[in-house]
Design an enzyme around this catalytic site. Sequence first.
Site, short mmCIF file in Angstrom:
data_model
loop_
_atom_site.label_atom_id
_atom_site.label_comp_id
_atom_site.label_asym_id
_atom_site.label_seq_id
_atom_site.Cartn_x
_atom_site.Cartn_y
_atom_site.Cartn_z
N LYS A 22 21.75 37.46 21.42
CA LYS A 22 23.03 36.78 21.69
C LYS A 22 23.30 36.65 23.19
O LYS A 22 23.60 35.56 23.68
CB LYS A 22 24.19 37.57 21.05
CG LYS A 22 25.55 37.13 21.55
CD LYS A 22 26.68 37.91 20.93
CE LYS A 22 27.22 39.06 21.73
NZ LYS A 22 28.18 38.81 22.78
N ASN A 23 23.19 37.77 23.91
CA ASN A 23 23.64 37.73 25.30
C ASN A 23 22.67 36.98 26.21
O ASN A 23 23.07 36.53 27.29
CB ASN A 23 23.93 39.14 25.81
CG ASN A 23 25.20 39.70 25.17
OD1 ASN A 23 26.00 38.94 24.61
ND2 ASN A 23 25.39 41.01 25.22
N CYS A 117 35.58 39.83 23.15
CA CYS A 117 35.98 41.13 22.59
C CYS A 117 37.05 41.79 23.45
O CYS A 117 36.94 41.80 24.68
CB CYS A 117 34.77 42.06 22.52
SG CYS A 117 33.70 41.70 21.13
N ARG A 122 39.27 42.90 31.44
CA ARG A 122 37.94 42.39 31.80
C ARG A 122 38.08 41.35 32.92
O ARG A 122 38.02 40.14 32.70
CB ARG A 122 37.24 41.78 30.57
CG ARG A 122 36.95 42.83 29.51
CD ARG A 122 36.28 42.26 28.30
NE ARG A 122 34.86 42.02 28.50
CZ ARG A 122 34.04 41.59 27.54
NH1 ARG A 122 34.49 41.37 26.33
NH2 ARG A 122 32.76 41.40 27.78
N ASP A 305 26.98 48.59 24.28
CA ASP A 305 27.04 47.78 23.05
C ASP A 305 26.44 48.51 21.84
O ASP A 305 26.51 48.00 20.73
CB ASP A 305 26.29 46.44 23.25
CG ASP A 305 27.02 45.54 24.23
OD1 ASP A 305 28.17 45.83 24.56
OD2 ASP A 305 26.41 44.54 24.67
N ARG A 397 30.25 36.87 15.31
CA ARG A 397 30.06 36.37 16.67
C ARG A 397 28.66 36.74 17.17
O ARG A 397 28.14 36.08 18.07
CB ARG A 397 31.10 37.00 17.62
CG ARG A 397 32.51 36.45 17.41
CD ARG A 397 33.42 36.89 18.54
NE ARG A 397 32.67 36.95 19.75
CZ ARG A 397 32.67 37.97 20.61
NH1 ARG A 397 33.41 39.02 20.38
NH2 ARG A 397 31.93 37.94 21.70
N1 EPU Z 1 34.00 43.97 35.83
C1 EPU Z 1 34.91 43.87 36.85
N2 EPU Z 1 34.94 42.69 37.55
C2 EPU Z 1 34.11 41.65 37.29
C3 EPU Z 1 33.18 41.79 36.25
C4 EPU Z 1 33.14 42.96 35.53
O1 EPU Z 1 35.67 44.79 37.12
O2 EPU Z 1 34.21 40.62 37.98
C5 EPU Z 1 33.92 45.24 35.07
C6 EPU Z 1 34.25 45.06 33.60
O3 EPU Z 1 35.64 45.05 33.38
C7 EPU Z 1 33.54 46.24 32.99
C8 EPU Z 1 32.28 46.37 33.87
O4 EPU Z 1 32.57 45.69 35.07
O5 EPU Z 1 34.33 47.37 33.11
C9 EPU Z 1 31.01 45.78 33.27
O6 EPU Z 1 31.26 44.42 32.89
P1 EPU Z 1 30.12 43.32 32.82
O7 EPU Z 1 30.50 42.22 33.74
O8 EPU Z 1 28.79 43.95 33.02
O9 EPU Z 1 30.25 42.84 31.32
P2 EPU Z 1 30.29 41.36 30.77
O10 EPU Z 1 29.37 40.48 31.52
O11 EPU Z 1 31.70 40.95 30.58
C10 EPU Z 1 28.28 41.70 29.13
C11 EPU Z 1 28.05 41.53 27.66
C12 EPU Z 1 28.79 42.61 26.90
C13 EPU Z 1 28.30 43.98 27.38
C14 EPU Z 1 28.46 44.09 28.90
C15 EPU Z 1 27.88 45.38 29.46
C16 EPU Z 1 27.73 39.15 27.43
C17 EPU Z 1 28.25 37.84 26.98
N3 EPU Z 1 28.53 40.21 27.27
O12 EPU Z 1 29.70 41.59 29.32
O13 EPU Z 1 28.43 42.43 25.54
O14 EPU Z 1 29.05 44.98 26.76
O15 EPU Z 1 27.80 42.98 29.54
O16 EPU Z 1 26.53 45.49 29.14
O17 EPU Z 1 26.60 39.26 27.91
C18 EPU Z 1 28.69 42.58 23.23
O18 EPU Z 1 27.64 41.93 23.13
O19 EPU Z 1 29.26 43.15 22.27
C19 EPU Z 1 29.33 42.68 24.54
C20 EPU Z 1 30.59 43.04 24.71
#
Ligand code: EPU
Length: 426
Positions: A22-23, A117, A122, A305, A397
């Site tokens: 997915k990701n 989610c 976020r 995850d 999803r």
């Molecule tokens: N964060 C910030 N500022 C930013 C970006 C992130 O503070 O500009 C914080 C977030 O709030 C969080 C941490 O950094 O506390 C990590 O967030 P990250 O950006 O790595 O997560 P993401 O890109 O929003 C992706 C996956 C998530 C997975 C996370 C961590 C996708 C579409 N989503 O989210 O997947 O949990 O990386 O590995 O790739 C899932 O598949 O169930 C899922 C939630």
Amino acid sequence: MDKFVITGGIPLHGSVVISGAKNAAVAIVAATILADEPCVLENVPEISDISISLRILYEMGASIKILGKNTIRIDTRGISDPVVPYDLARSMRASSYFLGTLLGRFHKADVPMPGGCDLGDRPIDQHLKAFNSLGAEHTIDGGIVSLRADSLIGSQIYFDINTVGGTINAIFAAVKAQGLTVIENAAKEPHIVDLANFLNSMGADIMGAGTDVIKIRGVNRLKGVTYAIIPDQIEAGTYMVAAAATHGDVWINNIIPKHLESITAKLRKVGATVEEYDECLHIYTSGPLVKTSLKTLPHPGFPTDMQPQFSTLLTTAEGTSVVTDDIFDNRFRYVSELRRMGADITVEGTTAVIQGVRKLKGATVRATDLRAGAALVIAGMMASGVTTVENIFHIERGYENIDDKLKGLGADIKRVSDYENARKIV
Ligand code: EPU
């Protein structure tokens, strides 16, 4: 809304084939905006986050052809207006990827703040920091993020925190920028490497994906390619945990064992046997499951995850387990649902203390997000009696045909729609 009704207590047996990740897929589908020619994507999972991504592309003017069950041809040349529709973007976290790809191609983008989610706050400050370093300006008005740049110039980007989405968006904005971009403290997840491989096969010049430092030399053009998406690390991990938690014996096929190392190590710790082969693994449990402690970390650490699914397994492991997950503020929202099933868990901030109980008992529970939903399905299969999991749209999803795959492993799981319930009442 559909529900899953699960009669538990049956150990899973047999083999399951893992779908595309997915990701990786949500990033690669968005990346087709950067291509100057059509692309064919293979091993694309049939999940609602992908349907929404494709719908966003289509509404913006792309042409989409479904060539087979998991194969899609995407031609984004018809997109002329870089504006993402509001309702579609709000339903998915990965809609933020349209910021980077539209900026990379049009030097402008208007994208509603992403949904997805609910795992706590976020923010996207790091994404915006990366765009700003490359020369774009941003405004946020009425929930719409707008980016504008006269030109994009390669630069040094240092992330203050490890962010998957931020790293991916920085890559998108940099692949066609002028000159060299260096991303430091980059995320290293397998989907980042897959995205870089996809873009490199199109002619991009990205080095170091999978390490802390990614170097990108901008190019003018990206050609169309045919590309197969990697298998889903988290879907594979979820079936591994389901196998161990039900004391089953399962072959997990179409995987990359290297991506599963942290999950495999923890499963061995709690008493499961995991045998690894080139593209599959065999997992079974003969003795009792025992406690362990766990802390989630960015890749190659144990993935956040997988935390809800693994914590669910620990509810019946002998002894007291301690699980810490501070990647997001609030990834323990499913705990109150597990307590309804007899689990003994206390949560203090970002740490859960799990006292193993002999057996979970069936109950009606509600999925609060994607991985929480998968955890509750596992709980239902572990429990005695019948469990109803509501709000399964969260699960759909990210898991392709989860009910059919589990039925193939012998689980007693039925999908019940509200329409069928209403008919029973009439
Ligand atoms: N964060 C910030 N500022 C930013 C970006 C992130 O503070 O500009 C914080 C977030 O709030 C969080 C941490 O950094 O506390 C990590 O967030 P990250 O950006 O790595 O997560 P993401 O890109 O929003 C992706 C996956 C998530 C997975 C996370 C961590 C996708 C579409 N989503 O989210 O997947 O949990 O990386 O590995 O790739 C899932 O598949 O169930 C899922 C939630």
